[in-house]
Design a protein around this motif. Structure first.
Motif, mmCIF file in Angstrom:
data_model
loop_
_atom_site.group_PDB
_atom_site.id
_atom_site.type_symbol
_atom_site.label_atom_id
_atom_site.label_comp_id
_atom_site.label_asym_id
_atom_site.label_seq_id
_atom_site.Cartn_x
_atom_site.Cartn_y
_atom_site.Cartn_z
ATOM 1 N N ILE A 1 7.963 -1.692 17.619
ATOM 2 C CA ILE A 1 6.572 -2.066 17.175
ATOM 3 C C ILE A 1 6.438 -1.197 15.681
ATOM 4 C CG2 ILE A 1 4.174 -1.691 17.308
ATOM 5 C CD1 ILE A 1 4.436 -1.860 20.124
ATOM 6 N N GLN A 2 6.256 -2.021 14.719
ATOM 7 C CA GLN A 2 5.954 -1.433 13.264
ATOM 8 C C GLN A 2 4.705 -2.137 12.866
ATOM 9 O OE1 GLN A 2 8.336 0.526 11.489
ATOM 10 N NE2 GLN A 2 6.606 0.487 10.042
ATOM 11 N N MET A 3 3.830 -1.555 12.322
ATOM 12 C CA MET A 3 2.442 -1.761 11.857
ATOM 13 C C MET A 3 2.309 -1.026 10.501
ATOM 14 S SD MET A 3 0.335 -2.102 15.445
ATOM 15 C CE MET A 3 -1.040 -2.697 14.787
ATOM 16 N N ALA A 4 1.713 -2.019 9.535
ATOM 17 C CA ALA A 4 1.323 -1.165 8.319
ATOM 18 C C ALA A 4 0.120 -1.810 7.674
ATOM 19 C CB ALA A 4 2.614 -1.440 7.388
ATOM 20 N N TYR A 5 -0.847 -1.227 7.205
ATOM 21 C CA TYR A 5 -1.910 -1.682 6.239
ATOM 22 C C TYR A 5 -1.574 -0.781 4.923
ATOM 23 C CZ TYR A 5 -6.505 -2.458 4.272
ATOM 24 O OH TYR A 5 -7.316 -3.025 3.582
ATOM 25 N N SER A 6 -1.878 -1.878 3.745
ATOM 26 C CA SER A 6 -1.802 -1.263 2.368
ATOM 27 C C SER A 6 -2.601 -2.054 1.667
ATOM 28 C CB SER A 6 -0.292 -1.367 1.991
ATOM 29 O OG SER A 6 0.068 -2.796 1.990
ATOM 30 N N GLU A 7 -2.832 -1.245 0.611
ATOM 31 C CA GLU A 7 -4.049 -1.810 -0.457
ATOM 32 C C GLU A 7 -3.336 -1.361 -1.737
ATOM 33 O OE1 GLU A 7 -7.905 -0.372 -0.257
ATOM 34 O OE2 GLU A 7 -8.499 -1.586 1.605
ATOM 35 N N LYS A 8 -3.359 -2.315 -2.736
ATOM 36 C CA LYS A 8 -2.751 -1.989 -4.083
ATOM 37 C C LYS A 8 -3.741 -2.643 -5.224
ATOM 38 C CE LYS A 8 0.486 -4.993 -5.591
ATOM 39 N NZ LYS A 8 1.676 -5.405 -5.852
ATOM 40 N N ASP A 9 -4.223 -1.665 -6.103
ATOM 41 C CA ASP A 9 -5.414 -2.003 -6.810
ATOM 42 C C ASP A 9 -4.705 -1.942 -8.406
ATOM 43 O OD1 ASP A 9 -7.166 -1.856 -4.892
ATOM 44 O OD2 ASP A 9 -7.417 0.221 -4.996
#
Length: 625
Positions: free
Chosen positions: A366-374
């Motif tokens: 299982i691999q989960m990721a949350y990202s934000e780029k501004d």
């Protein structure tokens, strides 16, 4: 008389200097020769057999030689120091310098028995018939980066990595150059046996990777069919260790800054230069009757002096006789050198496997990721072309200066220029949530026969939001209002694989066979809305009904395709000297026509391992009859 006397004195002085020079050279040569030591030695293996062509080098220098037919060598060197003896297939050894040496090299069985990951399985490094490069965890984590591809720079022959230092941007990877002008040149990425739908590895924490294998030639990539035409990158994530529990915390904190900024002209230097430039081409000098007071370095106004980058990972792994587990939590953050640009990522990783019986093992990845780029780096476009130091950032009343509203500059500066207004007046945010995982069951059908079935999915939800306020340079000049865009993307991949593996060793023979049935479905959904005429910058474009209804534009698409594959690979080794590999694959795709929906890919490779010791003996006999 005086002239002759001076000439004679000059010759006498020259003779004395030459005498002293030759004397000093001779003394130095004698001293150097006395400090030298003639070393004689013999290099053999653990069986006492001489090793021909072994390298013998004085450590830290280029002074060296190789052993002859009998394994003997001679070398002149300093009395102090050490020798480094190396040979292909043997462990390198370092010994202290002595007049006479007897050196025994042990075989490097670890390097030859090292197991590397190949398509749908593993192989001993010595059995490889294709071109495969392996990069281990220690080399991957040696580089603090958001994307594991950056660790391949300089560590994988034939692999070029082109980095983009903007926060959240993915490097470009090319394996043995570009193979297409119009089509894509990205390799296929496979994570724990799961072929990814896109070429981004930003969602994977480099600290969770155990190894990366790069398959570079047709023999290695044929098992993946046409998708492996540009090479294949196999990523294996870390798993638990049997018999112990480990808790590790890795943290890094750094400050980045621009290595070098362009040296720009100040106003008092720029004015005579630009005046002369326009006059020389028959134009009117901009500042012939006016001297501006501004002295703006637009480069330093747009670029921060420093930016913070930080990376943290907490992992827990362990296992018992029947169960292994590994879990990790990671956080990565990078501020951009361009103002209002940044990237943040949170990752969760888990590997678990359990042996229920002697013939059944069940596990999951299982691999989960949350990202934000501004931020938006496009505001830097044209900065050096249009960024005259004679223009200020702000007017005297504190409002943003715009070049087109200034009669002095409007005739010379194209468009509405003020990058600081554009940076502060533009909002661009890309957020992504990705879940990649599978569950598998492995059955030991017979002693040498295994069956493995895998079910997995890769779900990636992306939201892109952008808003251009009324305070950008263009909107200030045109008295414009805000404009915004909302876009949603969902990419889903479903995977089913069934693999049958047979391995057997008898006498001097080693044979393995692998057969795979694979079914994969790709679904892409896109929806976007945009509008202009937003009167209130505070609410932005989150509510599209606040914009001008007549300007509202929306679109959506959805499409999918399926891929069915039948794959087989056979390998045979005799005395670890003669190696054969045969690979075949049939792909059936919904993108093909009704009557040509199958495509065949195959590759046959033969490799003979040369006995290097015998090679040197033969070469010596041929050159010394």
């Amino acid at each position: 008389m005086k002239k002759n006397q001076l000439d004679w004195l000059s010759w006498e002085w020259l003779i004395k200097v030459m005498f002293l020079l030759f004397f000093s050279i001779g003394t130095t040569h004698t001293t150097w020769a006395q400090s030298q030591l003639k070393i004689t030695g013999n290099v053999v293996d653990t069986q006492g057999e001489p090793i021909i062509g072994a390298s013998v080098v004085v450590k830290g220098t280029s002074n060296g030689t190789i052993t002859d037919f009998e394994g003997n060598f001679q070398l002149n060197t300093e009395k102090k120091g050490s020798l480094v003896i190396s040979y292909i297939g043997y462990v390198t050894k370092e010994v202290t310098i002595k007049p006479t040496l007897k050196i025994v090299l042990a075989e490097d069985t670890k390097a030859l028995d090292e197991v590397v990951v190949v398509g749908y399985g593993t192989q001993k490094k010595s059995d490889l018939t294709g071109s495969v490069t392996s990069v281990k965890a220690a080399e991957i984590t040696a580089v603090t980066s958001n994307n594991p591809l950056e660790s391949l720079q300089g560590r994988a022959p034939g692999v070029a990595v082109f980095t983009n230092n903007a926060p959240g941007e993915s490097p470009i990877l090319r394996i043995r150059g570009a193979g297409s002008i119009q089509s894509g040149n990205d390799p296929l990425y496979v994570v724990d046996g799961f072929p990814l739908m896109n070429g981004s590895l930003n969602d994977i924490n480099p600290a969770d990777i155990a190894s990366m294998e790069i398959l570079k030639d047709a023999s290695s990539t044929a098992i993946y069919g046409s998708r492996g035409a540009n090479g294949v990158v196999l990523i294996t994530t870390k798993s638990g260790s049997t018999g112990r529990k480990n808790l590790s915390v890795n943290a890094s904190f750094g400050i980045q800054s621009a290595a070098r900024l362009v040296d720009l002209l100040e106003t008092n230097q720029f004015i005579p230069y630009i005046n002369e430039a326009y006059e020389n081409r028959g134009g009117q000098a901009p500042f012939k009757h006016y001297t501006p007071t501004a002295n703006t370095d637009w480069q330093r106004e747009a670029i921060e002096k420093s930016a913070i980058v930080q990376n943290y990972t907490v992992s827990l792994d362990g296992g018992s006789e029947n169960t292994n587990y590994m879990m990790s939590l990671g956080y990565y953050s990078q501020d951009g050198l361009v103002k209002n640009v940044g990237y943040d990522k949170l990752t969760l990783h888990s590997n678990l496997n359990h042996n229920f019986t002697d013939w059944l093992t069940i596990g999951s990845h299982i691999q989960m990721a949350y990202s934000e780029k501004d931020g938006n780096n496009d505001v830097m476009t044209g900065l050096f072309q249009r960024g005259w130091p004679t223009m200020p950032v702000y007017n005297e009343d504190g409002s943003y200066y715009v070049s087109s509203l200034d009669p002095i500059h409007s005739s010379y500066i194209e468009g509405n220029f003020n990058p600081i207004a554009d940076i502060n007046g533009t909002t661009a945010t890309n957020s992504s949530f990705r879940a990649l995982g599978d569950i598998y069951a492995e059955f030991q059908l017979l002693k040498n026969l295994k069956f493995k079935t895998t079910w997995g999915a890769d779900i990636n939800n992306i939201r892109k939001y952008s808003y251009t306020s009324s305070q950008t340079a263009t909107n200030i000049a045109t008295n414009g209002t805000g404009a915004g865009n909302n876009a949603y993307h969902r990419n889903i991949t479903k995977l089913t694989e069934n693999m049958l593996t047979y391995n057997n060793t008898w006498g001097n023979h080693r044979f393995s066979a692998t057969g795979v049935y694979s079914w994969q479905e790709y679904t892409y959904e896109d929806m976007s809305m945009s509008a202009t005429g937003f009167e209130n910058d505070a609410t932005g474009a989150w509510d599209m009904t606040l914009g001008d209804r007549n300007s509202l534009n929306y679109e959506s698409t959805k499409y999918s395709n399926k891929l069915i594959s039948l794959t087989a690979r056979f390998t045979y080794a005799y005395k670890d000297k003669y190696l054969l590999t045969a690979t075949g694959r049939y792909d059936g795709s919904s993108r093909f026509g009704d009557y040509w929906w199958l495509a065949h890919f195959s590759r046959f490779c033969h490799l003979q391992i040369i006995d290097i010791q015998q090679y040197y003996e033969t070469m010596y006999r041929d050159t010394n009859p």
